[in-house]
Structures are given as C-alpha cells and as structure tokens.
Design an enzyme around this catalytic site. Structure first.
Site, PDB file in Angstrom:
ATOM      1  N   ASP A  85      29.364  34.508  43.120  1.00  0.00           N
ATOM      2  CA  ASP A  85      30.045  35.764  42.823  1.00  0.00           C
ATOM      3  C   ASP A  85      29.457  36.399  41.559  1.00  0.00           C
ATOM      4  O   ASP A  85      28.842  35.716  40.741  1.00  0.00           O
ATOM      5  CB  ASP A  85      31.539  35.470  42.629  1.00  0.00           C
ATOM      6  CG  ASP A  85      32.371  36.695  42.360  1.00  0.00           C
ATOM      7  OD1 ASP A  85      32.068  37.773  42.917  1.00  0.00           O
ATOM      8  OD2 ASP A  85      33.342  36.584  41.583  1.00  0.00           O
ATOM      9  N   ASP A  97      31.346  39.461  39.491  1.00  0.00           N
ATOM     10  CA  ASP A  97      32.385  39.832  38.518  1.00  0.00           C
ATOM     11  C   ASP A  97      33.277  38.636  38.203  1.00  0.00           C
ATOM     12  O   ASP A  97      33.869  38.033  39.093  1.00  0.00           O
ATOM     13  CB  ASP A  97      33.227  40.988  39.054  1.00  0.00           C
ATOM     14  CG  ASP A  97      32.399  42.241  39.278  1.00  0.00           C
ATOM     15  OD1 ASP A  97      31.490  42.500  38.481  1.00  0.00           O
ATOM     16  OD2 ASP A  97      32.649  42.954  40.267  1.00  0.00           O
ATOM     17  N   ASP A 118      35.772  33.374  41.212  1.00  0.00           N
ATOM     18  CA  ASP A 118      36.971  33.304  40.377  1.00  0.00           C
ATOM     19  C   ASP A 118      38.231  33.733  41.126  1.00  0.00           C
ATOM     20  O   ASP A 118      39.307  33.748  40.550  1.00  0.00           O
ATOM     21  CB  ASP A 118      36.806  34.145  39.107  1.00  0.00           C
ATOM     22  CG  ASP A 118      36.659  35.629  39.392  1.00  0.00           C
ATOM     23  OD1 ASP A 118      35.836  35.985  40.274  1.00  0.00           O
ATOM     24  OD2 ASP A 118      37.348  36.440  38.754  1.00  0.00           O
TER      25      ASP A 118
END
Length: 171
Positions: free
Chosen positions: A7, A9, A129
């Site tokens: 990922d 961000d 996240d």
C-alpha cells in the site's frame, strides 16, 4: 519468487503527518498521533476533508521513515507491486505516480497498480494499514500501525509498527 502487494498511503506516504502539518498551518492546532488513536483521519482532523481534494496533496506527502531503504531491498528480493486504491481520488493518480518516481525511482511503472478495490489483488503478502484491504486478502497480511488502527485487535493480521519490523520479518 513471492509477490508482495504494498500500500502507499499510511505505509509509504505519511498521510497522518501531512494532515497534521496542514491542519496546524490552517487552524493553529497541533494534533499528535496519540491524540488520534482509534480515529479515522477526518475524525482526528475535523473540517479537513478538503485537503485530499487540493492539488498537490498526494504529491507532497512526506515519506514514512525507513520505507525507502527497506522497500528497495524488498524490491530486489521479492516480486513487489505498489497497490493503491487511488481511483477514489482521480487527481491522486498522476500525483502518486510522480511521488513514487521521486521517492522510489527504482520501482518500474509496470509494478504500480492503481485500482478501486484491492479485492482483485493476487499476491502472497499484503502490507496495508486498513482492515478493509487486508480482511478479504487470502495471503499473509501485515497491518502497518497508524493512529486509526492502533487500538484495534489485529485479528489474523500481523501488526508491524515500522519499517525495521518489516525488514526483520521479510529480509
């Protein structure tokens, strides 16, 4: 060779830190990570929803410490792909591509995937996240700690707090 879906961000780009910097500049209020435990970004930064729609937001996010060095080692060891659900914010597509070119120039464009949902991703390991991306994934999952997920039970996902922990696990 094992494949990693990584990922952007909150894992490579310090989205929280960028929000905090902009919020303090605009409102004069400093929000620390510990002030935002268990809160999504827009809960932690009330009235700041426009930030992600402003030109340059994704282009100027800071890099999460340690990510560049570890990602380069992972890139040379695994079949690593950057996977970002960027289509939700169309302006972010170009900005994220430019950001990756500046901060992670060793990642070839063919290894960058912008999508609407990560449910389609096929890999051995996913580092993210957000539970919404990790939960449907059938491979090994690493939950990268951010203020919004720090209070949550990681469940079947292995929690990692920083890039040194990722290096210890995967390199």
């Amino acid at each position: 060779m094992k494949r990693i879906a990584l990922d952007m961000d909150g894992v490579l780009a310090d989205e929280f830190g960028h929000f905090a910097e902009l919020y303090e500049k605009e409102k004069g209020i400093r929000i620390r990570p510990e002030d935002a435990h268990g809160k999504r970004l827009l809960q932690a930064f009330p009235g700041a929803g426009s930030y992600i729609h402003e030109p340059g937001f994704f282009r100027h996010s800071p890099v999460i410490p340690g990510s560049r060095e570890v990602v380069e080692k992972l890139y040379n060891t695994y079949d690593l792909y950057i996977v970002s659900a960027a289509v939700e914010y169309p302006r972010s597509l170009t900005e994220k591509l430019e950001w990756l070119g500046e901060h992670f120039p060793f990642i070839q464009w063919q290894k960058i995937v912008f999508c609407g949902t990560k449910d389609i991703v096929s890999a051995d390991i996913m580092i993210d996240d957000n539970f919404k991306n990790l939960d449907p994934f059938s491979g090994q999952t690493l939950l990268f700690t951010q203020p919004h997920n720090i209070l949550a039970d990681p469940g079947r996902h292995m929690r990692v707090r920083n890039w040194n922990e990722i290096a210890s696990l995967l390199l």
